[in-house]
Design a protein around this motif. Sequence first.
Motif, short mmCIF file in Angstrom:
data_model
loop_
_atom_site.label_atom_id
_atom_site.label_comp_id
_atom_site.label_asym_id
_atom_site.label_seq_id
_atom_site.Cartn_x
_atom_site.Cartn_y
_atom_site.Cartn_z
N THR A 167 0.83 -1.20 0.00
CA THR A 167 0.00 0.00 0.00
C THR A 167 0.86 1.25 0.00
O THR A 167 0.62 2.20 -0.77
N LEU A 204 2.65 1.83 -3.33
CA LEU A 204 1.76 2.47 -4.30
C LEU A 204 1.58 3.95 -3.99
O LEU A 204 1.51 4.78 -4.92
N ASP A 236 2.50 6.88 -6.64
CA ASP A 236 1.50 7.89 -7.01
C ASP A 236 2.02 9.30 -6.75
O ASP A 236 1.80 10.22 -7.54
N ARG A 242 1.29 2.77 -14.09
CA ARG A 242 0.13 2.68 -13.19
C ARG A 242 -1.02 1.94 -13.83
O ARG A 242 -1.62 1.05 -13.23
N TRP A 243 -1.34 2.29 -15.06
CA TRP A 243 -2.51 1.70 -15.71
C TRP A 243 -2.25 0.29 -16.23
O TRP A 243 -3.13 -0.56 -16.19
N ARG A 247 -0.03 -1.45 -12.57
CA ARG A 247 -0.14 -0.92 -11.20
C ARG A 247 1.24 -0.86 -10.54
O ARG A 247 1.45 -1.36 -9.45
N TYR A 248 2.15 -0.23 -11.24
CA TYR A 248 3.52 -0.06 -10.78
C TYR A 248 4.21 -1.38 -10.48
O TYR A 248 5.00 -1.49 -9.53
N THR A 280 2.81 -4.33 -9.64
CA THR A 280 2.24 -5.15 -8.56
C THR A 280 1.03 -5.98 -9.00
O THR A 280 0.59 -6.84 -8.24
N SER A 281 0.47 -5.73 -10.18
CA SER A 281 -0.77 -6.40 -10.57
C SER A 281 -0.61 -7.16 -11.88
O SER A 281 -0.66 -6.56 -12.96
N ARG A 319 -3.68 -6.71 -14.28
CA ARG A 319 -3.75 -5.54 -15.17
C ARG A 319 -2.97 -5.79 -16.46
O ARG A 319 -3.37 -5.33 -17.53
#
Length: 346
Positions: A202, A205, A209, A231-232, A235-236, A238-239, A242
């Motif tokens: 958390t 992120l 941001d 990010r998109w 998610r930097y 992490t995802s 995505r």
Amino acid sequence: MTAQRCGHVTSSSGVDEAGAVCCWRPTWDDTDRCLWHTERTVPAEEYERNPPEPGERLDGANLEGTMLSGTSFLAGRSLVAADFTDAVLDGADLSEADLRRARFQDVDAHGASFRGANLHDAVFTFADLRGADFREARLYRAGLTDVRLNLETAFGERSVYEDELGRASNEDLLELSESAQWLYRELQRLYGENALSEQAQTYYLREMDLRRRLAWRGRNYLQAITLAGSRWVMRYGTSPWRVVATSLLLIVVCAGLFPLTGGIREVGTDTAITYEIDDPADTPGPVLVRTFLKSLYFSVITFATLGYGDIQPVGGWARAVASIETLLGSLLMALLVFVLTRSVHY
């Protein structure tokens, strides 16, 4: 003969403009220091019977080994360079206190409130901070070593430094941004050491941001666009979901573009069939569906760089779309491996 005044001197050099602060309080009991600076352990009841006056500074207070469970008389006080070694602070209220350079070694601060406190350069070593409240606290350069945290330990969603960035002048912008990023990195380390990976992620992120917004504000557009894309798309880092969603979107978009940019040609043993759409509004539905499915199949093998050769793009624009999809497909698959590998860290 015992002195009538404490005379303890607390140096505030590097903290504020007050310089050295000399204690004027009367000595306590049979010691040569006041209640707050004596080297003896003082019962909490003594402090409560002799509370400090509003605005009175308690800099350099010696609270070593003191039982302060559930107390609130230190809230909002100036306690610069105070020593809380071995003190018991569970449930104590130190909110809004000035605790710069204070020392918290082997402290039980379970459930204590440091909300809004200034903890610049404070030192926490082997401290129990489970359930402690640090929301809105100023923690820049605070040393937190071998401390215990849990899910109830609260640092807030955003650091106080980030909240102040919106109204900061250009002169203060750099200092506040460095303080906010430092704190987010420190929180990542602390939560990671306490096996709280979700909280560590958390604050990672939050840091990313913040860096993205600072890049836009500083007109560093290349970095801002890079961080926005990160990010998109992932998610930097992490995802993985995505990355998968972006890949599927790219495949579908390219599948829709191939029939409109020259089409694709399916090469058989005897014949070659070209799937091309000039005007989707005038094309029958079954033809649209069959063309799209063939184009989707070609888009998948192009994305995956399989290259069976049974279907080929027709025309320069269709070849350009295929080339771009191949390049982006290789990049996205590499990103997926990177994100999956990085997720092991969390």
